[in-house]
Design an enzyme around this catalytic site. Structure first.
Site, PDB file in Angstrom:
ATOM      1  N   HIS A  13       0.904  -1.312  -0.016  1.00 51.45           N
ATOM      2  CA  HIS A  13       0.186  -0.056  -0.004  1.00 51.45           C
ATOM      3  C   HIS A  13       1.086   1.386  -0.058  1.00 51.45           C
ATOM      4  CE1 HIS A  13      -4.075   1.773   1.161  1.00 51.45           C
ATOM      5  NE2 HIS A  13      -3.388   2.706   0.986  1.00 51.45           N
ATOM      6  N   HIS A  42       0.976   4.996  -2.301  1.00 52.11           N
ATOM      7  CA  HIS A  42       0.638   6.136  -3.147  1.00 52.11           C
ATOM      8  C   HIS A  42       1.526   6.656  -4.011  1.00 52.11           C
ATOM      9  CE1 HIS A  42      -3.798   5.734  -1.911  1.00 52.11           C
ATOM     10  NE2 HIS A  42      -3.336   5.383  -0.976  1.00 52.11           N
ATOM     11  N   ASP A  87       1.694   9.455  -6.054  1.00 51.50           N
ATOM     12  CA  ASP A  87       1.698  10.853  -5.730  1.00 51.50           C
ATOM     13  C   ASP A  87       1.881  11.342  -4.381  1.00 51.50           C
ATOM     14  OD1 ASP A  87      -0.965   9.631  -5.434  1.00 51.50           O
ATOM     15  OD2 ASP A  87      -2.059  11.448  -6.004  1.00 51.50           O
ATOM     16  N   GLY A  93      -9.811   8.107  -1.962  1.00 54.95           N
ATOM     17  CA  GLY A  93     -10.348   9.292  -1.946  1.00 54.95           C
ATOM     18  C   GLY A  93     -11.358   9.125  -0.849  1.00 54.95           C
ATOM     19  N   HIS A 142      -9.699   0.747  -0.144  1.00 54.43           N
ATOM     20  CA  HIS A 142      -9.748   1.554   1.304  1.00 54.43           C
ATOM     21  C   HIS A 142     -10.903   1.616   1.891  1.00 54.43           C
ATOM     22  CE1 HIS A 142      -6.193   3.622  -0.763  1.00 54.43           C
ATOM     23  NE2 HIS A 142      -5.981   4.364   0.458  1.00 54.43           N
ATOM     24  N   GLU A 152     -11.528   3.919   7.269  1.00 55.10           N
ATOM     25  CA  GLU A 152     -10.404   4.959   7.614  1.00 55.10           C
ATOM     26  C   GLU A 152     -11.259   6.010   8.084  1.00 55.10           C
ATOM     27  OE1 GLU A 152      -8.276   6.067   3.942  1.00 55.10           O
ATOM     28  OE2 GLU A 152      -6.704   6.900   4.966  1.00 55.10           O
ATOM     29  N   ASP A 175       1.461   3.844   3.186  1.00 52.91           N
ATOM     30  CA  ASP A 175       0.472   4.948   2.573  1.00 52.91           C
ATOM     31  C   ASP A 175       1.171   5.825   1.771  1.00 52.91           C
ATOM     32  OD1 ASP A 175      -2.097   4.984   1.835  1.00 52.91           O
ATOM     33  OD2 ASP A 175      -2.444   6.642   3.821  1.00 52.91           O
TER      34      ASP A 175
HETATM   35  O1  NOS Z   1      -5.214   7.028   2.890  1.00 55.15           O
HETATM   36  C1  NOS Z   1      -5.865   7.530   1.956  1.00 55.15           C
HETATM   37  N1  NOS Z   1      -7.113   7.510   1.960  1.00 55.15           N
HETATM   38  C2  NOS Z   1      -7.592   7.690   0.982  1.00 55.15           C
HETATM   39  N2  NOS Z   1      -7.230   8.013  -0.444  1.00 55.15           N
HETATM   40  C3  NOS Z   1      -6.114   8.399  -0.270  1.00 55.15           C
HETATM   41  C4  NOS Z   1      -5.125   8.198   0.857  1.00 55.15           C
HETATM   42  N3  NOS Z   1      -4.157   8.604   0.500  1.00 55.15           N
HETATM   43  C5  NOS Z   1      -3.919   8.921  -0.819  1.00 55.15           C
HETATM   44  N4  NOS Z   1      -5.362   8.802  -1.081  1.00 55.15           N
HETATM   45  C6  NOS Z   1      -5.612   9.375  -2.513  1.00 55.15           C
HETATM   46  O2  NOS Z   1      -5.356   8.533  -3.542  1.00 55.15           O
HETATM   47  C7  NOS Z   1      -4.963   9.241  -4.670  1.00 55.15           C
HETATM   48  C8  NOS Z   1      -4.016   8.342  -5.502  1.00 55.15           C
HETATM   49  O3  NOS Z   1      -2.964   8.022  -4.940  1.00 55.15           O
HETATM   50  C9  NOS Z   1      -4.303  10.408  -4.221  1.00 55.15           C
HETATM   51  O4  NOS Z   1      -4.232  11.468  -5.158  1.00 55.15           O
HETATM   52  C10 NOS Z   1      -4.939  10.755  -3.030  1.00 55.15           C
HETATM   53  O5  NOS Z   1      -6.127  11.482  -3.273  1.00 55.15           O
HETATM   54 ZN    ZN Z   2      -4.041   4.711   0.868  1.00 59.07          ZN
END
Ligand code: NOS
Ligand code: ZN
Length: 339
Positions: free
Chosen positions: A15, A17, A19, A172, A199, A202, A279
């Protein structure tokens, strides 16, 4: 546990991301490509791209992603970004990583979702050619987008499933878009044969975890809301589901308002499948090594536990069985001299 050992041991991360994990140097390079001015000091830049210290919830936490989004609108930028994340992961001895990103957020200047995904995969491949790591991509549907848009994204990226893409996720705004709200897009992904993680849990909504399990999904990102739900934990364990835990991120999003609300102890006691993840390396200002250290400090996790979690991560990974066998053997070798 010794930090040097935690750095040296092999790791598997499910897990992460794209970006949210760009190095400051990469952010500077990408900003230069589009003429975007940045603060001169790294301390100030870090503030811009880190979770606000006073984040009240997930949506607050996600604010830095708005700053990153314009940087990731070309094939070149996405390729460079993916390579950058692989370089960071390899530097802390991550042996296998699934990097997730949302192709729909990289179409602002006309890229197609397939082009965006292909560019990310190219960056992962460049990373793999230079470092001792296997990297695969996951595409994220953004929950707040129309389900039709996300379903189309899955249709357009599914052909890449044999070429470096291994699955999908939904990220998101979970509070406003629970699994039931995005169900048509989830079903479309499942029809297309796209392996899914989601996800869920959360935003203090255990029912989202239950719904996710009911949809047949067996990998859950965060699963934080399980901490005080023994019956649901039982269901989670019986379903054979795997939790992608992200400690630092949970404390920042207030998914866990304190360590007492983090579900690790309850999940571990119930024999649940557990993995440890960052994350977002940059937004959460962490590394996988640091996350391991925090589990040791806060929950008494041992090296033997970490080895077990990494085997669990391999089992739950979306790579091939042949790759899993290699990774399991590699982990045994990595940990042998420290155990
Ligand atoms: O912890 C999280 N929970 C929900 N969405 C997330 C989390 N971290 C990042 N993103 C979302 O996932 C998109 C794609 O990588 C990111 O642009 C962010 O908006
Ligand atoms: Zn995430």
């Amino acid at each position: 546990m010794d930090e040097k050992v935690l750095h040296a041991i092999g790791k598997v991360e499910l897990h992460c991301h794209l970006d949210g994990s760009l190095s400051l140097e990469m952010i500077r390079q990408l900003a230069a490509l589009i003429g975007q001015p940045l603060p001169a000091s790294d301390a100030e830049l870090r503030q811009l791209v880190s979770a606000p210290p006073d984040s009240e919830d997930l949506m607050d936490y996600l604010k830095p992603f708005d700053f990153i989004r314009p940087l990731l609108q070309t094939k070149q930028a996405l390729e460079m970004a993916a390579y950058d994340v692989i370089a960071q992961a390899a530097a802390e001895n991550v042996r296998y990583i699934e990097v997730r990103f949302a192709p729909d957020q990289s179409t602002d200047q006309g890229l197609s979702v397939a082009e965006a995904t292909t560019a990310v995969i190219a960056g992962l491949h460049r990373g793999m050619s230079q470092f001792d790591i296997i990297a695969r991509a996951l595409v994220c549907g953004m929950r707040q987008l129309p389900v039709g848009t996300t379903a189309k994204m899955f249709e357009q990226t599914a052909p890449l499933l044999t070429r470096g893409l291994v699955g999908a996720d939904f990220a998101g705004n979970e509070a406003a878009f629970p699994p039931t709200a995005i169900k048509p897009a989830i079903l479309r992904a499942q029809q297309l044969g796209v392996p899914l993680t989601l996800h869920a849990g959360e935003c203090h909504e255990p029912q989202n975890i239950e719904q996710t399990l009911r949809l047949g999904i067996r990998r859950i990102g965060h699963a934080t809301a399980l901490y005080d739900q023994p019956a649901l934990i039982h269901q989670f364990v019986n379903a054979g589901a795997t939790a992608e835990l992200c400690l630092t991120s949970n404390l920042q999003t207030k998914a866990a308002r304190s360590l007492a609300e983090f579900p690790y102890p309850a999940l571990h006691a119930a024999g649940a499948k557990i993995t440890i993840n960052t994350d977002n390396r940059t937004v959460s200002n962490t590394t996988l090594t640091r996350e391991y250290w925090l589990f040791g400090q806060n929950f008494g996790v041992t090296l033997a536990d970490l080895l077990a979690f990494n085997h669990t991560a391999v089992d739950a990974a979306f790579c091939t069985e042949a790759q899993k066998a290699v990774l399991h053997a590699r982990l045994e070798k990595d940990y042998q001299r420290y155990l």
